[in-house]
Design an enzyme around this catalytic site. Structure first.
Site, PDB file in Angstrom:
ATOM      1  CB  SER A   7     -13.702   4.526 -16.035  1.00 38.11           C
ATOM      2  OG  SER A   7     -13.274   4.747 -14.593  1.00 38.11           O
ATOM      3  CE  LYS A   8     -14.940  -2.530 -17.633  1.00 42.85           C
ATOM      4  NZ  LYS A   8     -14.179  -1.693 -18.608  1.00 42.85           N
ATOM      5  NE  ARG A   9     -10.687   4.972 -12.597  1.00 43.91           N
ATOM      6  CZ  ARG A   9     -10.838   5.933 -12.221  1.00 43.91           C
ATOM      7  NH1 ARG A   9     -10.747   6.539 -10.912  1.00 43.91           N
ATOM      8  NH2 ARG A   9     -10.867   7.317 -12.863  1.00 43.91           N
ATOM      9  CG  HIS A  10     -16.142   7.088 -11.953  1.00 40.16           C
ATOM     10  ND1 HIS A  10     -15.781   7.236 -12.898  1.00 40.16           N
ATOM     11  CD2 HIS A  10     -15.895   7.987 -11.334  1.00 40.16           C
ATOM     12  CE1 HIS A  10     -14.633   7.814 -12.932  1.00 40.16           C
ATOM     13  NE2 HIS A  10     -14.519   8.644 -11.555  1.00 40.16           N
TER      14      HIS A  10
END
Length: 471
Positions: free
Chosen positions: A241-244
Site C-alpha cells: 500500500s501507499k505506506r510502503h
RNA sequence: GGCCCCAUCGUCUAGUGGUUAGGACGCCGGCCUCUCACGUCGGUAACCCGGGUUCAAAUCCCGGUGGGGUCGCCA
C-alpha cells in the site's frame, strides 16, 4: 493456443496512483490475452464519485501505456452506465432477489459496532427483507437477498476450489440511497455484458467472489472463470500500500527503470520458468500461463528489480532506443541537452550500460563528461594527481594533440603507447588521466571518456590536471 | 473474533515420494582488469512445528503455530 473467444479485463478504480499490485494484475491479464489470442478490455470502475478523479484516470492510461499494455476494447467508464445498473437492480427487485432497505448508515454502523463488541459476525441482519412501507424522509438502498443456507464454491484458476458457507455472506447493497451502484453489483453486470470469460484479479477480491456468484445465479447468467492472484506484500509482509512508498508504477519510470524490466519482475512473482529469470516481453507472452501461477503471496524485492531485472534489460535493450531514453533522462535531470543523433549518446551507452542499473544512474555517471566544469573529488585528486602525474598528463596531452583521428581505438592506443614508452602499467597513466578528465577515480574506460569529451576539452582538462598535480 | 488463503535460504523461486535440496538477488572471497563495473570461480544461507501414511517424505493426510486477506451505501 489461439482462442479468440477469451476475453479478459483490467478494471481499476481511479482513486490515486496505479500501484504495483494493480500493475501486476494488468500485466497478467494482458499476457493471458496475448498468449491465447484473446481480447484485453479496459474498464474504469469509477462508481464512487467522491473518490474518483479525472487525473487518476489519466494515470491509469499513462501507466498502462508506459508498461506497453495496449488494450483492445474500452476504456469503458462505469460512470456512463449508471442507468443500465439501475434497470438491472430493478430487475432483481421484480424477481424478488433484491429489496429496498431503509436502514440508515448510522443505524448500521451502530449495529456493526455492537456486533463486533459482542464478537458476532457484523453482517446485515436482514430486517428490511420483509418491510414494504417506506420510512419517512429516508431514501432507501436496494439490497440483494443473499441465500443464508448452504455454501458457495468457486473453481479458481489460481486458488483451486474454494468454498465458503453462505451464512458468511450478507445482503449487499446494490444501489446506494442516491441511486448510484456499488462495486459488487457493477462488476457482475459489466463482466456479463462485456462477455468477459476470465475474471483475473487480486486475491483481495476472493471473498467478494462468493457474493458475486450469487448475483450471477439470481440473474441466471453463466459464470466466468475466476483467477485470483495472491497479493504482493511489502517488506513488512502486509498488503502493498501507499505506506510502503515507491509503489507507484510511474515512479519507476521516473527513477530510470525500463518497462520491460518492470513487467518481467512483476510476472516473476508467483511464476517461474525453470532457472530462467530474465525474459523479453515476447517470451513472457509465449511462456506465461495462468495455471502455472503459484498461490503463496510474495514480497516484492525492490533490490532485485534494480540489480537483476533492470540491469539485465539495460544490457539487452536496443542501443538506439536506450540513447533516446538517456537523452530524455539527461534533459529531465538538467544535466545536458543532446540532440537525437548526437554520437556521444552511443558512446555513453556503450560505456555505461554495463556499469549502471538504471537510466538515472547512467545519466549521473554521464554528468562529468557533459558539463562544463570539472568537479574534483578531493580523495581522488590526492591519490592520483601527485607531482609525478603532471609530467604524464602533459605527455598524454602531447600525444592526443598529435592524433589525426579522435576515435576510441586511436585514443586507447595513445594511452597504451604512452604507458609502454614510460615502462609503466596502464594504471599509472589512465588513473591520473581519469581524475584530470572527470574529477573522479571512477568512470567508463578512458578512451570512452575522451571520445565523449572531445579534443578541446580533453586537452584543457589534461592541462588543468597537470597544473593541479604540479601543485 | 467468523470465514478464506498461504508456509523451501533474508528475498524471488526450482522441486511434484528416493536430489550432496538447484538457480537468482544480497553478502563474503579469488580470478580478470586503466578505475568502477561486466564476466567468471568459490563460499554463506532454507524445507515452521508435531503427529501420521510409506521400505522411503520438502513432496501425501491431519493437527498446531505463524503470516496474510476479507467481513462498507470503497473498489
Amino acid at each position: 493456443m489461439t482462442d479468440g473467444r477469451i476475453r479478459v479485463r483490467f478494471a481499476p478504480s481511479p482513486t490515486g496512483f496505479m500501484h504495483l499490485g494493480n500493475a501486476r494484475t494488468a500485466v497478467v491479464n494482458w499476457l493471458y490475452a496475448r498468449r491465447h489470442g484473446g481480447t484485453f478490455v479496459l474498464r474504469i470502475e469509477d462508481t464512487d464519485r467522491e473518490r474518483s478523479t479525472q487525473e487518476a484516470v489519466q494515470v491509469i492510461y499513462d501507466s498502462l501505456r508506459w508498461l506497453g499494455l495496449d488494450w483492445d476494447e474500452g476504456p469503458y467508464l462505469q460512470s456512463e452506465r449508471f442507468e443500465l445498473y439501475r434497470r438491472r437492480a430493478e430487475e432483481l427487485v421484480a424477481r424478488g432477489s433484491a429489496y429496498r432497505c431503509w436502514c440508515t448508515t448510522d443505524e448500521l454502523e451502530e449495529r456493526r459496532k455492537q456486533a463486533l463488541a459482542e464478537k458476532r459476525n457484523p453482517k446485515y441482519d436482514g430486517r428490511c427483507r420483509t418491510r414494504t412501507e417506506p420510512r419517512e424522509g429516508i431514501s432507501p438502498v436496494i439490497r440483494f437477498r443473499m441465500p443464508d443456507q448452504g455454501a458457495t464454491a468457486i473453481q479458481d484458476l489460481v486458488q483451486g476450489e474454494v468454498v465458503t458457507p453462505n451464512e458468511e455472506l450478507d445482503d449487499l447493497v446494490l444501489l446506494r440511497a442516491d441511486g448510484t451502484p456499488t462495486y459488487n453489483f457493477t462488476v457482475v453486470v459489466d463482466d456479463h455484458d462485456m462477455a468477459i470469460t476470465h475474471v483475473v484479479r487480486g486475491a483481495d477480491h476472493l471473498s467478494n467472489t462468493f457474493r458475486q456468484v450469487q448475483l450471477y445465479r439470481a440473474f441466471g447468467w453463466e459464470l466466468p472463470a475466476f483467477g485470483h492472484l495472491s497479493l504482493i506484500l511489502g517488506p513488512d509482509r502486509a498488503k502493498l500500500s501507499k505506506r510502503h512508498g515507491a509503489v507507484s508504477v510511474l515512479q519507476y519510470r521516473d527513477d530510470g527503470y525500463l518497462p520491460e524490466a518492470m513487467v518481467n519482475a512483476l510476472t516473476r512473482l508467483g511464476w517461474s520458468h525453470g532457472d530462467e529469470e530474465v525474459f523479453a516481453v515476447e517470451e513472457l507472452v509465449r511462456l506465461f500461463d495462468l495455471p502455472d501461477v503459484g498461490k503463496s503471496p510474495a514480497i516484492f524485492d525492490f533490490e532485485k528489480l534494480r540489480n537483476k531485472y533492470n540491469a539485465e534489460h539495460l544490457k539487452r535493450a536496443d542501443p538506439g532506443r536506450l540513447g533516446g531514453l538517456l537523452a530524455a533522462t539527461l534533459e529531465r535531470l538538467g544535466i545536458a541537452r543532446l540532440a537525437a543523433g548526437d554520437p556521444r549518446l552511443g558512446l555513453l551507452i556503450d560505456g555505461l550500460r554495463e556499469r549502471s542499473r538504471t537510466l538515472v544512474e547512467m545519466a549521473e555517471a554521464s554528468r562529468p563528461m557533459l558539463v562544463e566544469d570539472v568537479a574534483y573529488d578531493e580523495a581522488a585528486v590526492k591519490k592520483h594527481l601527485k607531482a609525478e602525474a603532471a609530467d604524464v598528463l602533459r605527455a598524454l596531452a602531447e600525444r592526443i594533440s598529435a592524433l589525426s583521428g579522435f576515435d576510441r581505438p586511436a585514443l586507447a592506443k595513445a594511452v597504451e603507447e604512452l604507458a609502454a614508452a614510460r615502462g609503466v602499467g596502464m594504471g599509472k597513466v589512465a588513473q591520473p588521466a581519469r581524475v584530470a578528465l572527470t574529477g573522479t577515480a571512477v568512470s567508463p574506460p578512458i578512451d570512452v571518456v575522451m571520445a565523449v569529451l572531445g579534443r578541446d576539452r580533453v586537452l584543457r582538462r589534461l592541462e588543468s590536471g597537470a597544473r593541479k598535480a604540479a601543485g
